[in-house]
Design an enzyme around this catalytic site. Structure first.
Site, PDB file in Angstrom:
ATOM      1  N   ARG A  24      30.844  31.787  30.481  1.00  0.00           N
ATOM      2  CA  ARG A  24      31.399  31.655  29.136  1.00  0.00           C
ATOM      3  C   ARG A  24      32.517  30.627  29.149  1.00  0.00           C
ATOM      4  NH1 ARG A  24      35.871  31.700  25.729  1.00  0.00           N
ATOM      5  NH2 ARG A  24      36.795  33.363  27.000  1.00  0.00           N
ATOM      6  N   ASP A  25      33.682  31.027  29.582  1.00  0.00           N
ATOM      7  CA  ASP A  25      34.832  30.128  29.541  1.00  0.00           C
ATOM      8  C   ASP A  25      34.619  28.908  30.434  1.00  0.00           C
ATOM      9  OD1 ASP A  25      37.298  29.162  28.890  1.00  0.00           O
ATOM     10  OD2 ASP A  25      38.429  30.874  29.603  1.00  0.00           O
TER      11      ASP A  25
ATOM     12  N   HIS B  57      44.003  37.044  31.997  1.00  0.00           N
ATOM     13  CA  HIS B  57      43.148  35.854  31.968  1.00  0.00           C
ATOM     14  C   HIS B  57      44.053  34.631  32.031  1.00  0.00           C
ATOM     15  CE1 HIS B  57      39.629  33.388  30.681  1.00  0.00           C
ATOM     16  NE2 HIS B  57      40.589  32.636  30.161  1.00  0.00           N
TER      17      HIS B  57
ATOM     18  N   HIS C 270      44.866  30.429  33.142  1.00  0.00           N
ATOM     19  CA  HIS C 270      44.392  29.079  33.446  1.00  0.00           C
ATOM     20  C   HIS C 270      45.337  28.431  34.453  1.00  0.00           C
ATOM     21  CE1 HIS C 270      41.270  28.355  30.151  1.00  0.00           C
ATOM     22  NE2 HIS C 270      41.590  29.636  30.093  1.00  0.00           N
TER      23      HIS C 270
ATOM     24  N   CYS D 267      39.688  25.698  27.117  1.00  0.00           N
ATOM     25  CA  CYS D 267      39.441  26.017  25.709  1.00  0.00           C
ATOM     26  C   CYS D 267      39.243  24.744  24.906  1.00  0.00           C
ATOM     27  CB  CYS D 267      40.612  26.817  25.138  1.00  0.00           C
ATOM     28  SG  CYS D 267      40.438  27.187  23.377  1.00  0.00           S
TER      29      CYS D 267
ATOM     30  N   ASN E  89      40.063  27.251  34.404  1.00  0.00           N
ATOM     31  CA  ASN E  89      40.484  28.610  34.718  1.00  0.00           C
ATOM     32  C   ASN E  89      40.972  28.699  36.168  1.00  0.00           C
ATOM     33  OD1 ASN E  89      39.328  30.495  32.371  1.00  0.00           O
ATOM     34  ND2 ASN E  89      37.869  28.855  32.745  1.00  0.00           N
TER      35      ASN E  89
END
Length: 310
Positions: A18-19, A210, A212, A243, A252
């Site tokens: 996903r990310d 979460h 980065h 993002c 990430n």
């Protein structure tokens, strides 16, 4: 091999599918995504984030998320999470077979409008319906708060803003709270402060961090979150991702780096070697560099070290 002292226990969730992929310039076939998901689960990764219900025209690499959900088995989906931002997203993902939902919005209105197209208050108002739909299918739902530390448009975010969202009765149905350092500008002291405040305010919920790695604090912030009470941490193969609606948000925190730092029982030198091979294959397919320092170290010539790939 002498084992190092244990870092506090946490469950790692890999967010590559996903990310990690949402900024990729090349889309992966759905079958390849399913293969990666199954490869990660087979290696021992406890949980995955596999897709998003974001509009396909805005995040093209994730346009096949419903197809990927449908391709995985119910048993596999019990370990998988899907990003959602509206009750309708929950409904669609649940119909495809998803049972774990990450309901995400931003602490800052500016980023929430850029990312989701509405004010933070509107997202919070809709949350009870999302919770109801998730629980109706026997699922779990997380309250995921982006820009919990800084916003690319508004700057520093007051920690009380985040605590206030978590304490709002409209968020009561969330099983977990995910706190996101979306642009990677937080430092460990800030992470400890916010995670500790959330643990005090909502002790019945699991706290997820979460982070980065934009400013090189990804692993340090993640371990600080665990020390403060977080029990799940997100990572991504090779430090991939970022993002698309947050200027300055790079990749990430690398899954490999988090696992090498924490050394859970299931993570061995052989597991790392297989993971690095999987990462290298994926990144070569989409034309992205490997930003994991652990992966770089594993390719070194320090052959006396058990974690070096031979």
């Amino acid at each position: 091999m002498t084992s190092p002292p244990r870092v506090g226990h946490f469950k790692l969730r890999d967010v590559t599918l996903r990310d990690g992929l949402q900024l990729a310039g090349k889309a992966l076939p759905t079958e390849r995504k399913a293969q990666i998901a199954r490869g990660l689960l087979a290696l021992g990764i406890p949980a995955l984030e596999i897709g998003s219900m974001a509009r396909a025209d805005l995040v093209p690499p994730l346009a096949d998320s419903l197809d990927l959900i449908a391709m995985l088995t119910p048993e596999e989906l019990l370990r998988c999470w899907v990003w959602v931002a509206t009750p309708r997203h929950v409904e669609k993902a649940a119909a495809a077979g998803a049972r774990n939902f990450q309901y995400c919005f931003s602490a800052s209105d500016s980023h929430n409008r850029a990312n989701i197209g509405r004010d933070t208050e509107d997202s919070l108002t809709a949350m009870p319906d999302a919770v109801r739909l998730a629980h109706a299918v026997g699922g779990s739902i997380q309250l995921c708060i982006a820009t919990a530390f800084t916003c690319p448009f508004e700057g520093a975010v007051d920690p009380e803003r985040v605590v206030g969202i978590v304490a709002d009765p409209r968020a009561d149905g969330a099983d977990d709270v995910v706190v996101c350092d979306t642009v990677g500008q937080a430092v460990p002291g800030q992470v400890v402060q916010l995670v500790s405040a959330l643990r005090t305010r909502t002790p019945q919920r699991r706290i997820v961090f979460h982070g980065h790695d934009t400013w090189g604090m990804g692993v340090a912030n993640s371990l600080a979150a665990v020390a403060a009470g977080a029990t799940m941490v997100d990572g991504c193969l090779g430090g991939l991702g970022g993002c698309p609606f947050a200027p300055g948000a790079s990749g990430n925190t690398a899954t490999e780096d988090l696992l090498f730092a924490s050394r859970p029982d299931w993570f061995t030198p052989a597991t790392l070697a297989s993971m690095v091979e999987l990462t290298d294959s994926l990144l070569s397919e989409i034309g992205e560099p490997n930003r994991s320092r652990t992966a770089q170290g594993a390719r070194s010539k320090a052959n006396a070290f058990d974690w070096v790939i031979r």
